[in-house]
Design an enzyme around this catalytic site. Structure first.
Site, short mmCIF file in Angstrom:
data_model
loop_
_atom_site.label_atom_id
_atom_site.label_comp_id
_atom_site.label_asym_id
_atom_site.label_seq_id
_atom_site.Cartn_x
_atom_site.Cartn_y
_atom_site.Cartn_z
N HIS A 358 44.04 20.19 -11.52
CA HIS A 358 44.39 21.45 -12.22
C HIS A 358 43.09 22.15 -12.84
O HIS A 358 43.24 23.38 -13.66
CB HIS A 358 45.28 21.19 -13.67
CG HIS A 358 46.70 20.54 -13.06
ND1 HIS A 358 47.64 21.68 -13.13
CD2 HIS A 358 47.31 19.55 -12.94
CE1 HIS A 358 48.90 20.95 -12.83
NE2 HIS A 358 48.60 19.88 -12.70
N LYS A 546 45.79 31.76 -25.21
CA LYS A 546 45.45 30.71 -24.33
C LYS A 546 44.32 29.74 -25.06
O LYS A 546 43.91 30.29 -26.08
CB LYS A 546 44.81 31.05 -22.97
CG LYS A 546 43.57 32.20 -23.37
CD LYS A 546 43.14 32.60 -21.90
CE LYS A 546 43.97 33.75 -21.30
NZ LYS A 546 44.70 33.32 -20.08
N ARG A 547 44.03 28.45 -24.61
CA ARG A 547 43.03 27.73 -25.35
C ARG A 547 41.96 28.52 -25.29
O ARG A 547 41.55 29.22 -24.63
CB ARG A 547 43.18 26.25 -24.59
CG ARG A 547 44.21 25.51 -25.03
CD ARG A 547 44.11 24.96 -26.49
NE ARG A 547 43.14 24.32 -26.84
CZ ARG A 547 43.19 22.92 -27.14
NH1 ARG A 547 44.41 22.34 -26.82
NH2 ARG A 547 42.21 22.20 -27.47
N LYS A 552 37.20 31.18 -20.35
CA LYS A 552 38.29 31.87 -20.42
C LYS A 552 37.91 33.22 -21.01
O LYS A 552 38.74 34.37 -21.14
CB LYS A 552 39.32 31.43 -21.43
CG LYS A 552 40.10 30.08 -20.54
CD LYS A 552 41.22 29.53 -21.36
CE LYS A 552 41.85 28.33 -20.75
NZ LYS A 552 42.84 28.47 -19.60
N THR A 654 49.21 30.43 -16.20
CA THR A 654 50.74 30.69 -16.22
C THR A 654 50.95 31.68 -17.10
O THR A 654 51.95 32.28 -17.04
CB THR A 654 51.43 29.36 -16.45
OG1 THR A 654 50.72 28.63 -17.32
CG2 THR A 654 51.38 28.39 -15.01
N LYS A 658 53.89 34.90 -17.23
CA LYS A 658 54.76 35.20 -18.35
C LYS A 658 54.69 36.55 -18.77
O LYS A 658 55.84 37.43 -19.25
CB LYS A 658 54.61 34.17 -19.49
CG LYS A 658 55.05 32.66 -19.16
CD LYS A 658 54.34 31.78 -20.24
CE LYS A 658 54.16 30.43 -19.61
NZ LYS A 658 53.26 29.50 -20.34
C1 26V Z 1 41.79 17.96 -18.87
C2 26V Z 1 41.43 16.91 -19.66
C3 26V Z 1 40.05 16.25 -19.29
C4 26V Z 1 39.67 15.07 -19.86
C5 26V Z 1 40.12 15.06 -21.18
C6 26V Z 1 40.95 15.59 -21.84
C7 26V Z 1 41.88 16.70 -20.82
C8 26V Z 1 42.99 17.18 -21.39
C9 26V Z 1 43.39 18.19 -20.42
C10 26V Z 1 42.83 18.41 -19.32
C11 26V Z 1 43.62 19.42 -18.54
C12 26V Z 1 42.81 20.55 -18.28
C13 26V Z 1 43.43 21.09 -17.11
C14 26V Z 1 44.38 22.26 -17.41
O1 26V Z 1 45.25 22.23 -18.24
N1 26V Z 1 44.59 22.98 -16.40
C15 26V Z 1 45.19 24.20 -16.38
O2 26V Z 1 46.34 23.75 -15.74
C16 26V Z 1 47.09 24.99 -15.55
C17 26V Z 1 48.45 24.45 -14.75
O3 26V Z 1 48.18 24.16 -13.63
C18 26V Z 1 46.55 26.05 -14.82
O4 26V Z 1 47.54 27.16 -15.07
C19 26V Z 1 45.34 26.59 -15.45
O5 26V Z 1 44.51 27.42 -14.95
C20 26V Z 1 44.43 25.31 -15.90
O6 26V Z 1 43.18 25.58 -16.59
#
Ligand code: 26V
Length: 820
Positions: A358, A546-547, A552, A654, A658
């Site tokens: 992701h 968004k975050r 971003k 995503t 929306k």
């Molecule tokens: C990654 C990490 C890395 C280590 C520590 C904690 C942590 C927590 C969450 C994440 C996930 C980050 C990845 C994420 O949310 N990606 C998003 O995924 C969406 C669904 O596929 C996508 O639409 C977004 O573009 C993407 O940033």
């Protein structure tokens, strides 16, 4: 659905009955929370009946099952969605109306489960909705965090984090299943013994944590399927030591319990940034060990010890690398618990696990110190070592002498466990979440692996539940659409394309506008009640939610508003489209720069409010505590959707989908799913700006970019940046944003200046915004574009994503032979 239980009268009776039995109250005496509970439990009763029936029929089904493992599920509130999926909205709405209750009064009483950070968690939730709707047998699996993502307050111009105590009033939708608890073991020592000619491994002296499942039903829309979302809670198995307790040593008596329960205490608020905390590793292993133990037990109930059947009957999908330890854990269970040899266990495991990536952000790549893994999970570490040995041996044959390459591809290298390599090497399928992202994975992130396993790599473009994100959150638009083209789009959202001819229908356009206007007013009312801020609903609503992250580029948006402000100050006769700029974003508590950007936005907002002419034309609203429920209020009201990521960095997005579905136009870079959105709607119906991903990547690699030239040439940028630090924004503390300023122009700590190309893309962004300004004034043209966006959004339903996953990756058979 006309069964007796859903007629309006029996709904009314059961609500009143619940209030009487649970609270000893009449409707008049009850408060909103109590009424919510009563209404929700009538819905739950309906679901329970179906759930029991479904599980009974499913129990001995011999089909394949999916376990979707995710450290986050950002499900949002359930009441209205459950009613919608049960096809009982009409009956419930009537019943409530006759009792003098409105949805708006009771819905806010449901605490929002914030068990996720952002896109990845929300995607998992939309996928659960689509899986059930398509009658695909699946269980979602995650942790029952006692505290979800922090609540955000905006105080004195900055973000303050408060705990999210979402379970304090109980959770109507969950069912504990204590009888299905399992033990998860940490630490200890690996011991070996000989048994019938083979070596058997076990762990002794470990710390045992009990995993207790809580199940939430996931009802499919107009479907018989009721899948489960399983939330695992950590508990001490040894409970309280009463000996110690009665001797008066209260602290030690409860220490075991506290150690254990801490595992499911809180969701880590880091998004896209790996920190390497021990407790986080324990959470990950806790989730996968509990899930896999359950899954194997269920498999054995159905097929005994015919483990060669496992890949045909079970698929484990790992949502990003967080559940990657599912791979060595499956090996461990097959070998140590079920007595299989390494080779057989490996062959099975490699055919059971699929992995979705992701993010390509380097700082999000999970790497754990080997020592940490060895100490916490000694047996798992041992298995990782053997996996790595075999992997490197194979790589050595493929790439003789290429040590650097092999080091990049190894599971264990440079004293770290590389989770992405573990996933790529051992999953049968690796997918990206948009076409562009899938290409970048092959060409870049996993280039070495794509050389040897090209067929492993694919992409499935993300999607959103059109039930939650259109039917439920925008009933006005849903009704308008159904009035025009019928209701079949609700089952097959690609039929929304049938709206295209209505662009030419003036009456339809007027209705479309009316719905948008209504949603804007609705949102304005809501924000007035929550934050005391009044909005002008005659201005364009321009939204970025968004975050908060540098990639971003909320900064690009803010800087542009800042420039607009200066233009207004300078030009008494300026002709500018009045806009309301809405931001919503949480910053990770430890991400100082992101918090600084929030301060900048809030300071700009104040600056504008204080200027008599600027405030006539511009308004900045920062929505406090942006979450799923806020999104459901805001997105239907939006007219412009800001998707500004540096190209190549946003895997999909995503939120973009929306907004599109709700008739907002996208202002975006050619990044993630924006690329596919632009193809769907055509370039006339979207505002694309900025560098492409390939350009970004070369500019990054050759290191030739310097923002200083832009700063020197562009007086507007120079002025805005100077005002960041000259006391215009913070008269009492002019240097507050110094680091933000400095990083943009000069970089810091070895990081290049302006690493996300804010200044580089500014000109192009500003031009695109001028086009928006002029197009919006042509009401009719704008509405045509908006309708086109809704009409072409069907492709981005998560029903399509799930159908793709199922066709290409999972190959599950729909239960009852229905839809999918
Ligand atoms: C990654 C990490 C890395 C280590 C520590 C904690 C942590 C927590 C969450 C994440 C996930 C980050 C990845 C994420 O949310 N990606 C998003 O995924 C969406 C669904 O596929 C996508 O639409 C977004 O573009 C993407 O940033």
């Amino acid at each position: 659905m006309t069964s007796k239980s859903f007629d309006k009268e029996s709904i009314k009776q059961s609500i009143l009955g619940k209030l009487q039995r649970y609270n000893g109250k009449t409707l008049e005496e009850a408060n909103n929370q109590q009424i919510y509970n009563a209404v929700a439990s009538t819905v739950r009763d309906q679901i329970m009946q179906r759930w029991v029936k479904y599980r009974e029929s499913d129990r001995d089904d011999k089909g394949k099952r999916l376990y979707y493992l995710s450290i986050e599920f950002l499900i949002g509130r359930s009441l209205y969605n459950n009613v919608l999926n049960l096809c009982a909205t009409r009956e419930y709405t009537q019943a409530l109306t006759e009792l003098g209750i409105s949805w708006e009064e009771i819905i806010p009483s449901e605490p929002e489960p914030g068990l996720g950070n952002g896109g990845l968690g929300r995607l998992a939730a939309c996928f659960m909705d689509s899986l059930a709707t398509l009658n695909l047998p699946a269980m979602g699996s995650t942790i029952r965090y006692e505290y979800g993502l922090f609540r955000q307050k905006l105080t004195d111009g900055q973000q303050v984090e408060l705990p999210d105590d979402w379970l304090s009033n109980g959770n109507v939708w969950e069912m504990p299943a204590a009888d299905e608890s399992v033990d998860v073991c940490f630490e200890g020592n690996v011991v070996t013994r000989q048994e019938g000619g083979r070596i058997v491994f076990s762990v002794e002296g470990g710390r045992i944590v009990e995993a207790v499942p809580y199940d939430m039903p996931v009802v499919g829309h107009e479907a018989d399927t009721v899948n489960s979302l399983r939330l695992w809670r950590a508990r001490s198995r040894t409970a309280m030591d009463f000996g110690t307790f009665s001797s008066g040593d209260y602290r030690n008596a409860s220490i075991e319990q506290e150690l254990a329960s801490i595992i499911s205490k809180v969701l880590y608020p880091e998004d896209n940034h790996h920190e390497g905390k021990t407790l986080r590793l324990c959470q990950q292993y806790f989730l996968v060990s509990a899930t896999l133990q359950y899954a194997l037990k269920d498999f054995k109930r159905r097929f005994g010890d015919q483990f060669h059947l496992l890949p045909e009957k079970v698929v484990f999908h790992i949502n990003d690398t967080h559940p990657a330890l599912a791979i060595p854990e499956l090996m461990r269970l097959l070998m140590d618990q079920e007595g299989l040899g390494w080779d057989e266990a490996q062959q099975i495991t490699m055919r059971c696990v699929a992995y979705t990536n992701h993010t390509v952000m380097q700082e999000a790549l999970e790497r754990w110190p080997q020592e940490l893994v060895r100490r916490q999970l000694p047996r798992i570490y041992m298995i990782l070592e053997e996996m790595n040995r075999r992997l490197c041996e194979m790589l050595w044959h493929k790439f003789p002498g290429q040590w650097e390459r092999i080091g990049r591809m190894a599971i264990l290298a440079y004293d770290q466990v590389h989770m992405a390599n573990l996933c790529v090497a051992w999953s049968y399928c690796v997918n990206g979440v948009s076409r562009l992202h899938g290409d970048i994975l092959k060409k870049d992130t996993f280039h070495d692996y794509a050389l040897i396993y090209p067929q492993k790599f694919t992409y499935v473009t993300n999607g959103i539940s059109h039930r939650r994100w259109l039917m439920a959150c925008n009933p006005g638009l849903a009704e308008l659409i159904s009035g025009a083209i019928g209701t079949a789009w609700q089952h097959d959202p690609s039929l929304l394309e049938g709206l295209l001819p209505y662009r030419d229908d003036a009456a339809f356009r007027a209705e479309f506008l009316k719905v948008k206007q209504h949603n804007k007013e609705n949102f304005a009312q809501w924000i007035k009640a929550r934050q005391g801020i009044a909005l002008d609903t005659d201005t364009m609503f321009d939204v970025q939610v968004k975050r908060l992250h540098e990639y971003k580029r909320q900064m690009l948006n803010a800087l542009h508003i800042h420039v607009l402000y200066n233009r207004i100050v300078d030009d008494l006769n300026i002709d500018l489209l009045p806009r309301t700029f809405v931001f919503g974003a949480k910053a990770s508590p430890g991400y100082a720069k992101a918090k600084m950007i929030i301060r900048y936005i809030l300071a700009l907002s104040r600056l504008i409010d204080r200027h008599p002419r600027a405030r006539q034309l511009l308004k900045i609203l920062f929505v406090e505590n942006y979450n799923v429920s806020a999104a459901e209020m805001l997105i239907p009201a939006a007219e412009l959707s800001e998707q500004l990521s540096t190209a190549g960095k946003e895997a999909s997005g995503t939120g973009n989908m929306k907004f599109m579905m709700n008739g907002a136009l996208t202002m975006g870079t050619l990044d993630g799913a924006n690329v596919e959105i632009s193809e769907q709607v055509g370039m006339d119906n979207i505002y694309i700006f900025g560098m492409r991903a390939d350009k970004v990547s070369t500019l990054y690699q050759d290191g030739s970019y310097s923002p200083i030239g832009i700063y020197e040439q562009n007086a507007e940028i120079r002025r805005a940046l100077t005002q960041m630090i000259d006391g215009t924004l913070f008269p009492d503390n002019p240097a507050l944003l110094q680091s933000l300023y400095h990083d943009l122009l000069f970089g810091s700590w070895g990081a290049p200046a302006d690493p996300y190309f804010v200044l580089k893309d500014f000109g192009s962004y500003s031009m695109a915004q001028r086009r928006v300004d002029s197009d919006y004034r042509h009401n009719e043209q704008w509405l045509r574009k908006a309708i086109t966006n809704t009409a072409m959004s069907g492709l981005f339903s998560s029903d399509r994503s799930i159908a793709d996953y199922n066709r290409d990756i999972w190959k599950l058979r729909p239960i009852g032979g229905k839809r999918a």
